[in-house]
Design a protein around this motif. Structure first.
Motif, PDB file in Angstrom:
ATOM      1  N   ASP A   1       0.842  -1.212   0.000  1.00  0.00           N
ATOM      2  CA  ASP A   1       0.000   0.000   0.000  1.00  0.00           C
ATOM      3  C   ASP A   1       0.869   1.251   0.000  1.00  0.00           C
ATOM      4  N   LEU A   2       1.953   1.223   0.777  1.00  0.00           N
ATOM      5  CA  LEU A   2       2.827   2.377   0.858  1.00  0.00           C
ATOM      6  C   LEU A   2       3.568   2.596  -0.466  1.00  0.00           C
ATOM      7  N   GLN A   3       3.967   1.499  -1.123  1.00  0.00           N
ATOM      8  CA  GLN A   3       4.624   1.623  -2.427  1.00  0.00           C
ATOM      9  C   GLN A   3       3.676   2.225  -3.463  1.00  0.00           C
ATOM     10  N   ALA A   4       2.390   1.832  -3.403  1.00  0.00           N
ATOM     11  CA  ALA A   4       1.397   2.383  -4.328  1.00  0.00           C
ATOM     12  C   ALA A   4       1.207   3.881  -4.070  1.00  0.00           C
ATOM     13  N   GLN A   5       1.167   4.244  -2.764  1.00  0.00           N
ATOM     14  CA  GLN A   5       1.035   5.658  -2.415  1.00  0.00           C
ATOM     15  C   GLN A   5       2.231   6.455  -2.917  1.00  0.00           C
ATOM     16  N   ARG A   6       3.412   5.875  -2.786  1.00  0.00           N
ATOM     17  CA  ARG A   6       4.643   6.531  -3.232  1.00  0.00           C
ATOM     18  C   ARG A   6       4.616   6.755  -4.746  1.00  0.00           C
ATOM     19  N   ALA A   7       4.222   5.706  -5.491  1.00  0.00           N
ATOM     20  CA  ALA A   7       4.169   5.809  -6.946  1.00  0.00           C
ATOM     21  C   ALA A   7       3.175   6.887  -7.377  1.00  0.00           C
ATOM     22  N   GLU A   8       2.038   6.966  -6.699  1.00  0.00           N
ATOM     23  CA  GLU A   8       1.033   7.971  -7.029  1.00  0.00           C
ATOM     24  C   GLU A   8       1.557   9.380  -6.784  1.00  0.00           C
ATOM     25  N   LEU A   9       2.274   9.562  -5.668  1.00  0.00           N
ATOM     26  CA  LEU A   9       2.843  10.869  -5.348  1.00  0.00           C
ATOM     27  C   LEU A   9       3.841  11.317  -6.417  1.00  0.00           C
ATOM     28  N   LEU A  10       4.736  10.422  -6.788  1.00  0.00           N
ATOM     29  CA  LEU A  10       5.751  10.753  -7.779  1.00  0.00           C
ATOM     30  C   LEU A  10       5.112  11.093  -9.128  1.00  0.00           C
ATOM     31  N   THR A  11       4.107  10.309  -9.512  1.00  0.00           N
ATOM     32  CA  THR A  11       3.428  10.546 -10.783  1.00  0.00           C
ATOM     33  C   THR A  11       2.742  11.908 -10.783  1.00  0.00           C
ATOM     34  N   GLU A  12       2.113  12.247  -9.658  1.00  0.00           N
ATOM     35  CA  GLU A  12       1.447  13.544  -9.553  1.00  0.00           C
ATOM     36  C   GLU A  12       2.418  14.700  -9.757  1.00  0.00           C
ATOM     37  N   HIS A  13       3.666  14.509  -9.343  1.00  0.00           N
ATOM     38  CA  HIS A  13       4.676  15.568  -9.460  1.00  0.00           C
ATOM     39  C   HIS A  13       5.538  15.415 -10.721  1.00  0.00           C
ATOM     40  N   GLY A  14       5.106  14.555 -11.631  1.00  0.00           N
ATOM     41  CA  GLY A  14       5.784  14.440 -12.922  1.00  0.00           C
ATOM     42  C   GLY A  14       7.125  13.738 -12.877  1.00  0.00           C
ATOM     43  N   LEU A  15       7.305  12.862 -11.894  1.00  0.00           N
ATOM     44  CA  LEU A  15       8.566  12.122 -11.766  1.00  0.00           C
ATOM     45  C   LEU A  15       8.333  10.638 -11.999  1.00  0.00           C
ATOM     46  N   PRO A  16       9.295   9.951 -12.612  1.00  0.00           N
ATOM     47  CA  PRO A  16       9.176   8.493 -12.781  1.00  0.00           C
ATOM     48  C   PRO A  16       9.259   7.795 -11.424  1.00  0.00           C
ATOM     49  N   ILE A  17       8.600   6.664 -11.295  1.00  0.00           N
ATOM     50  CA  ILE A  17       8.538   5.990  -9.991  1.00  0.00           C
ATOM     51  C   ILE A  17       9.893   5.398  -9.582  1.00  0.00           C
ATOM     52  N   ASP A  18      10.812   5.269 -10.535  1.00  0.00           N
ATOM     53  CA  ASP A  18      12.136   4.728 -10.201  1.00  0.00           C
ATOM     54  C   ASP A  18      13.197   5.823 -10.119  1.00  0.00           C
ATOM     55  N   CYS A  19      12.774   7.076  -9.956  1.00  0.00           N
ATOM     56  CA  CYS A  19      13.728   8.192 -10.049  1.00  0.00           C
ATOM     57  C   CYS A  19      14.779   8.184  -8.950  1.00  0.00           C
ATOM     58  N   THR A  20      14.514   7.519  -7.831  1.00  0.00           N
ATOM     59  CA  THR A  20      15.506   7.481  -6.743  1.00  0.00           C
ATOM     60  C   THR A  20      16.181   6.124  -6.623  1.00  0.00           C
ATOM     61  N   ASP A  21      15.887   5.225  -7.563  1.00  0.00           N
ATOM     62  CA  ASP A  21      16.518   3.897  -7.514  1.00  0.00           C
ATOM     63  C   ASP A  21      18.017   4.006  -7.763  1.00  0.00           C
ATOM     64  N   GLU A  22      18.751   2.993  -7.306  1.00  0.00           N
ATOM     65  CA  GLU A  22      20.189   2.940  -7.589  1.00  0.00           C
ATOM     66  C   GLU A  22      20.415   2.856  -9.093  1.00  0.00           C
ATOM     67  N   ILE A  23      21.492   3.469  -9.560  1.00  0.00           N
ATOM     68  CA  ILE A  23      21.826   3.497 -10.983  1.00  0.00           C
ATOM     69  C   ILE A  23      23.006   2.573 -11.234  1.00  0.00           C
ATOM     70  N   PHE A  24      22.855   1.676 -12.189  1.00  0.00           N
ATOM     71  CA  PHE A  24      23.937   0.771 -12.565  1.00  0.00           C
ATOM     72  C   PHE A  24      24.151   0.839 -14.069  1.00  0.00           C
TER      73      PHE A  24
END
Length: 331
Positions: free
Chosen positions: A78-101
């Motif tokens: 539920d918290l992950q879904a809330q997080r994804a919704e927040l990021l989408t509302e602000h025009g950011l991809p849901i993986d924008c803070t993921d580690e980069i490889f």
């Protein structure tokens, strides 16, 4: 071929620089997201705490924790879904803070789970080998796109331009499709016909694809054999011996201008060792030479000629000296 510690250290240093750059970029994105999305940091802190709690429950012995695990998993989803919704509302991809490889296979560590070096580390390693062993690649001008077929005379029938068009097409395909086990080549023709240029083009493309390439004049390469043998106790001899081993083991060896070296019993012996060892190891070699068949038979032993004639595909170079043609045309 065993990995050389010197080249491996350089490759790992470059990999660490890449890893640090990715971490810096990930931190930048995270800072930007937290500034733009109110409440995101708190959600991430909660998610991390839940993961720790989840790990603790799975490792705890004793009573059944199934209900606790299921409840925690539901909360987490539920918290992950809330997080994804927040990021989408602000025009950011849901993986924008993921580690980069850069490399998903090893996650920029350079090694797979099996403990074997990853292909990304080997590509960096081979680039270091190539940089040391390809002293002829000094400029950036050698590319297939810059090879000018109009510098070769054209005429009805089998003209130099038509012959060179076939040779050019073959060399470009060879470089683009190179892999272990590719055929050995003999680039043969008079002075100034583009053998060195096309050899350099091949070297650049093959090395860019992650293979180790040694691109040396015959004089320099065979001279290293001599130094390694007769000065083996000196620093120069040790360096030469290391180069010889790389010549024998690299993915592609390009021996340029065979016949211009100081021909001696030892240089001929070294040439045989180079050709025969690489054939035995299944390594691909390209030899370019101005020598005619008659001159090759005069200068080298039957053992060498037998291997070149039997194991190398000959590519003829035809036409007039390109330098002279350029001069005539004022180029």
């Amino acid at each position: 071929m065993a990995l050389d510690g010197k080249y491996l250290a350089r490759a790992r240093e470059k990999l660490e620089q890449r890893r640090a750059a990715n971490m810096q970029e990930q931190q930048r994105r995270e800072t930007d997201a937290y500034a733009r999305v109110p409440g995101l940091r708190g959600i991430d802190d909660t998610l991390r705490a839940q993961m720790i709690e989840l790990l603790g429950l799975t490792m705890r012995h004793g009573s059944d924790h199934t209900d606790e695990l299921r409840a925690l998993e539901r909360e987490n989803l539920d918290l992950q879904a809330q997080r994804a919704e927040l990021l989408t509302e602000h025009g950011l991809p849901i993986d924008c803070t993921d580690e980069i490889f850069t490399c998903p296979d090893c996650r920029d560590t350079g090694y797979l789970r099996s403990g074997q070096p990853c292909r990304c580390l080997m590509k960096l390693y081979n680039a270091e080998v190539t940089a040391d062993l390809s002293s002829l690649l000094q400029s950036e001008g050698e590319s297939f796109e810059r090879f000018d077929l109009t510098l070769y005379d054209d005429a009805p029938g089998d003209s130099p331009r038509k012959q060179m068009a076939q040779t050019f097409t073959f060399c470009r395909a060879f470089a683009q499709d190179f892999e272990p086990g590719s055929p050995n080549l003999l680039l043969q023709g008079g002075t100034g016909l583009g053998k060195t240029f096309l050899s350099a083009c091949i070297a650049r493309v093959v090395s860019a694809r992650g293979y180790s390439v040694a691109y040396e004049s015959a004089g320099a390469a065979l001279g290293a054999f001599e130094t390694a043998k007769f000065q083996r106790l000196s620093p120069e001899g040790e360096q030469a011996a290391a180069r010889v081993e790389q010549y024998l083991g690299c993915d592609l060896m390009i021996l340029d201008d065979l016949g211009t070296e100081m021909i001696s019993p030892y240089s001929v012996s070294a040439l045989y060792t180079l050709i025969n060892t690489r054939l035995t190891r299944g390594k691909t070699t390209i030899i370019s030479t101005n020598c005619s068949d008659v001159e090759l038979h005069r200068n080298y032993t039957p053992q060498i000629l037998s291997r070149i004639e039997g194991e190398y595909q000959a590519l003829p170079f035809a036409g007039r000296d390109i330098r002279q043609v350029r001069k005539e045309r004022g180029l």
